[in-house]
Design a protein around this motif. Structure first.
Motif, PDB file in Angstrom:
ATOM      1  N   GLU A 252       0.829  -1.223   0.000  1.00 57.70           N
ATOM      2  CA  GLU A 252       0.000   0.000   0.000  1.00 57.70           C
ATOM      3  C   GLU A 252       0.856   1.263   0.000  1.00 57.70           C
ATOM      4  O   GLU A 252       0.446   2.297  -0.493  1.00 57.70           O
ATOM      5  CB  GLU A 252      -1.007   0.009   1.160  1.00 57.70           C
ATOM      6  N   GLY A 253       2.097   1.146   0.503  1.00 52.92           N
ATOM      7  CA  GLY A 253       2.963   2.326   0.544  1.00 52.92           C
ATOM      8  C   GLY A 253       3.935   2.395  -0.629  1.00 52.92           C
ATOM      9  O   GLY A 253       4.889   3.179  -0.594  1.00 52.92           O
ATOM     10  N   ALA A 254       3.726   1.565  -1.661  1.00 54.08           N
ATOM     11  CA  ALA A 254       4.677   1.523  -2.789  1.00 54.08           C
ATOM     12  C   ALA A 254       4.834   2.907  -3.420  1.00 54.08           C
ATOM     13  O   ALA A 254       3.854   3.634  -3.618  1.00 54.08           O
ATOM     14  CB  ALA A 254       4.180   0.531  -3.837  1.00 54.08           C
ATOM     15  N   ILE A 255       6.087   3.247  -3.716  1.00 49.11           N
ATOM     16  CA  ILE A 255       6.347   4.572  -4.303  1.00 49.11           C
ATOM     17  C   ILE A 255       7.327   4.464  -5.473  1.00 49.11           C
ATOM     18  O   ILE A 255       8.149   3.553  -5.516  1.00 49.11           O
ATOM     19  CB  ILE A 255       6.922   5.576  -3.263  1.00 49.11           C
ATOM     20  N   ALA A 256       7.213   5.427  -6.382  1.00 46.75           N
ATOM     21  CA  ALA A 256       8.171   5.513  -7.486  1.00 46.75           C
ATOM     22  C   ALA A 256       9.373   6.331  -7.021  1.00 46.75           C
ATOM     23  O   ALA A 256       9.377   6.878  -5.921  1.00 46.75           O
ATOM     24  CB  ALA A 256       7.495   6.180  -8.674  1.00 46.75           C
ATOM     25  N   ALA A 257      10.386   6.408  -7.875  1.00 44.84           N
ATOM     26  CA  ALA A 257      11.618   7.098  -7.489  1.00 44.84           C
ATOM     27  C   ALA A 257      11.385   8.575  -7.165  1.00 44.84           C
ATOM     28  O   ALA A 257      12.100   9.158  -6.363  1.00 44.84           O
ATOM     29  CB  ALA A 257      12.648   6.958  -8.601  1.00 44.84           C
ATOM     30  N   ASP A 258      10.357   9.174  -7.782  1.00 50.09           N
ATOM     31  CA  ASP A 258      10.069  10.578  -7.451  1.00 50.09           C
ATOM     32  C   ASP A 258       9.148  10.694  -6.239  1.00 50.09           C
ATOM     33  O   ASP A 258       8.605  11.763  -5.958  1.00 50.09           O
ATOM     34  CB  ASP A 258       9.443  11.289  -8.660  1.00 50.09           C
ATOM     35  N   LEU A 259       8.981   9.571  -5.537  1.00 49.57           N
ATOM     36  CA  LEU A 259       8.198   9.485  -4.296  1.00 49.57           C
ATOM     37  C   LEU A 259       6.682   9.622  -4.494  1.00 49.57           C
ATOM     38  O   LEU A 259       5.935   9.710  -3.527  1.00 49.57           O
ATOM     39  CB  LEU A 259       8.665  10.512  -3.247  1.00 49.57           C
ATOM     40  N   THR A 260       6.225   9.596  -5.749  1.00 47.10           N
ATOM     41  CA  THR A 260       4.771   9.571  -5.942  1.00 47.10           C
ATOM     42  C   THR A 260       4.304   8.125  -5.744  1.00 47.10           C
ATOM     43  O   THR A 260       5.052   7.184  -6.047  1.00 47.10           O
ATOM     44  CB  THR A 260       4.369  10.044  -7.354  1.00 47.10           C
ATOM     45  N   PRO A 261       3.088   7.939  -5.228  1.00 43.24           N
ATOM     46  CA  PRO A 261       2.623   6.572  -4.973  1.00 43.24           C
ATOM     47  C   PRO A 261       2.472   5.767  -6.262  1.00 43.24           C
ATOM     48  O   PRO A 261       2.158   6.332  -7.315  1.00 43.24           O
ATOM     49  CB  PRO A 261       1.257   6.778  -4.314  1.00 43.24           C
ATOM     50  N   ILE A 262       2.727   4.464  -6.160  1.00 45.64           N
ATOM     51  CA  ILE A 262       2.413   3.562  -7.276  1.00 45.64           C
ATOM     52  C   ILE A 262       1.146   2.827  -6.871  1.00 45.64           C
ATOM     53  O   ILE A 262       1.137   2.125  -5.857  1.00 45.64           O
ATOM     54  CB  ILE A 262       3.548   2.545  -7.525  1.00 45.64           C
ATOM     55  N   SER A 263       0.082   3.019  -7.637  1.00 39.12           N
ATOM     56  CA  SER A 263      -1.188   2.397  -7.247  1.00 39.12           C
ATOM     57  C   SER A 263      -1.416   1.141  -8.077  1.00 39.12           C
ATOM     58  O   SER A 263      -0.840   0.988  -9.163  1.00 39.12           O
ATOM     59  CB  SER A 263      -2.330   3.383  -7.468  1.00 39.12           C
ATOM     60  N   PRO A 264      -2.274   0.240  -7.581  1.00 39.00           N
ATOM     61  CA  PRO A 264      -2.603  -0.950  -8.373  1.00 39.00           C
ATOM     62  C   PRO A 264      -3.133  -0.575  -9.760  1.00 39.00           C
ATOM     63  O   PRO A 264      -2.861  -1.285 -10.736  1.00 39.00           O
ATOM     64  CB  PRO A 264      -3.663  -1.644  -7.531  1.00 39.00           C
ATOM     65  N   SER A 265      -3.849   0.551  -9.865  1.00 36.67           N
ATOM     66  CA  SER A 265      -4.381   0.885 -11.197  1.00 36.67           C
ATOM     67  C   SER A 265      -3.262   1.326 -12.157  1.00 36.67           C
ATOM     68  O   SER A 265      -3.365   1.097 -13.369  1.00 36.67           O
ATOM     69  CB  SER A 265      -5.512   1.904 -11.125  1.00 36.67           C
ATOM     70  N   ASP A 266      -2.175   1.946 -11.624  1.00 36.77           N
ATOM     71  CA  ASP A 266      -1.019   2.253 -12.487  1.00 36.77           C
ATOM     72  C   ASP A 266      -0.446   0.960 -13.081  1.00 36.77           C
ATOM     73  O   ASP A 266      -0.115   0.884 -14.272  1.00 36.77           O
ATOM     74  CB  ASP A 266       0.121   2.921 -11.679  1.00 36.77           C
ATOM     75  N   VAL A 267      -0.323  -0.049 -12.216  1.00 36.41           N
ATOM     76  CA  VAL A 267       0.260  -1.327 -12.647  1.00 36.41           C
ATOM     77  C   VAL A 267      -0.695  -2.032 -13.624  1.00 36.41           C
ATOM     78  O   VAL A 267      -0.273  -2.568 -14.662  1.00 36.41           O
ATOM     79  CB  VAL A 267       0.539  -2.224 -11.413  1.00 36.41           C
ATOM     80  N   HIS A 268      -1.990  -1.990 -13.280  1.00 42.10           N
ATOM     81  CA  HIS A 268      -3.029  -2.593 -14.129  1.00 42.10           C
ATOM     82  C   HIS A 268      -2.935  -2.028 -15.548  1.00 42.10           C
ATOM     83  O   HIS A 268      -2.940  -2.754 -16.548  1.00 42.10           O
ATOM     84  CB  HIS A 268      -4.388  -2.282 -13.500  1.00 42.10           C
TER      85      HIS A 268
END
Ligand code: ADP
Length: 368
Positions: A252-268
């Protein structure tokens, strides 16, 4: 005769009931009176016999096999203010309690340590305003506080495991196994979001235990082109070798290198757009905290409950409040405030992108 109270606070975790049971029974076994504070700090602030209850041996019968926490937990804003803590002190003194064991996460334990450090000034004020008698003041000059860590996230520094983490991990693995069966039937991809706040322990271990294709954790952020390329390469390779399922675990706390969250819908979106996979998102939600505790959590909570009672009985006004931890399978005492400070420093290091520091503070080279 000493009177020891226990409360559960913050997010509930399987195994909290075993901890309460062990504390109540160890206290009674050692000749003390045992109390429970209902609804976490809310119960302290409200006070009275409805919220601060004496418990007897039979009152916790069968609790090891019960999930959640039977004495309730709550988030209490009033306790964050001095006036709330003043009421809490008054109510503990009125109930005749002289030691408090708090089972909770870093927030709850920060509150506990603050309560203890403020205690002399709180009781001074209670005496001056005639809210306690001189006799009560003399008897309660020192409050013993001890912490046990109840949290499914396993995010507390200085302890290898928190009460509830292995139960949540077990539940997540079972849920992913179920998803895997349906994914296989339809040849689908599933993006599974798991809890853990800013700690990737649950996602990482669940991913390894279920042999997920790809895992996102806050401790290892990547730029979007890095993770997108790497995930697609891995998933395509697995698919080209005949694998009919794709499982991607996202903390739930996954983040990209620029510290923006990575959401399941991004991955989807990436799995659909780049690989054309029939993809579904599964958010496990509160199922992860529910149900009964696995045997490990019951045992950990029981051993730590016993040690917490020993710790408060041995504590003196000069010793720092202890936190009951487990290190390499041994139940040990750590300074509570140090552990809380380290835990907060980890979160700050992650926010500042200083992952090396975060890892060394968290004491787990495993993730590297
Ligand atoms: P957790 O213990 O799971 O980290 P929270 O951070 O929500 O959960 O904390 C639980 C409760 O502990 C809060 O609702 C509040 O009553 C108390 N608490 C948390 N932080 C503090 C603080 N800095 N000072 C006093 N009380 C606190």
């Amino acid at each position: 005769q000493k009177a020891i109270a226990v409360m559960t606070s913050g997010g509930d975790a399987p195994g909290m009931n075993s901890n309460v049971r062990a504390i109540v029974r160890s206290a009674i076994f050692k000749g003390c009176r045992a109390f429970v504070v209902m609804e976490g700090y809310e119960g302290l602030v409200r006070g009275g016999p409805e919220y601060i209850k004496e418990f007897h041996w039979e009152d916790v019968r069968g609790w090891s096999a019960e999930g959640g926490t039977n004495i309730g937990t709550a988030r209490c804003m009033e306790f964050k203010k001095r006036e709330g803590r003043l009421l809490g002190a008054q109510h503990l003194i009125e109930a005749g309690v002289d030691a408090l064991i708090v089972c909770g996460g870093d927030g709850s334990l920060t509150g506990a340590d603050l309560f203890r450090s403020e205690w002399p000034s709180l009781i001074e004020e209670l005496l001056k305003t005639d809210r306690i008698s001189k006799e009560q003041y003399e008897r309660m000059k020192h409050l013993n506080i001890c912490g046990t860590v109840g949290s499914i996230d396993n995010d507390m520094s200085t302890t290898d495991a928190t009460i509830g983490a292995y139960s949540a991990l077990d539940r997540i693995c079972k849920a992913i196994d179920y998803v895997e069966a349906t994914a296989n039937s339809h040849s689908r991809a599933f993006v599974v979001e798991v809890m853990g706040r800013n700690c990737g322990w649950l996602a990482l271990l669940a991913g390894i235990a279920t042999s997920a294709d790809y895992i996102f954790i806050p401790e290892k952020p990547a730029t979007s082109s890095e993770w997108q390329d790497q995930m697609c390469d891995i998933v395509s390779k697995h698919r080209s070798r005949g694998k009919r399922t794709t499982i991607v675990v996202v903390a739930e706390g996954a983040i990209a290198a620029d510290l923006t969250p990575i959401s399941p819908s991004d991955v989807h979106k990436v799995l659909v757009d780049r690989l054309g996979l029939d993809t579904r998102i599964t958010t496990l939600g509160h199922v992860q905290r529910g149900g009964t505790a696995v045997a490990y959590d019951r045992i950990l909570a029981t051993l730590q409950g016993l040690e917490a009672v020993n710790a408060v009985l041995e504590s003196t006004p000069d010793t720092p409040s202890p936190l009951i931890a487990v290190n390499e399978n041994k139940i040990v005492r750590k300074p509570l405030m140090e552990s809380v400070k380290l835990t907060k420093a980890v979160a700050e290091a992650i926010q500042a992108k200083d992952f090396k520091r975060a890892m060394s503070l968290r004491d787990t080279e495993f993730i590297e």
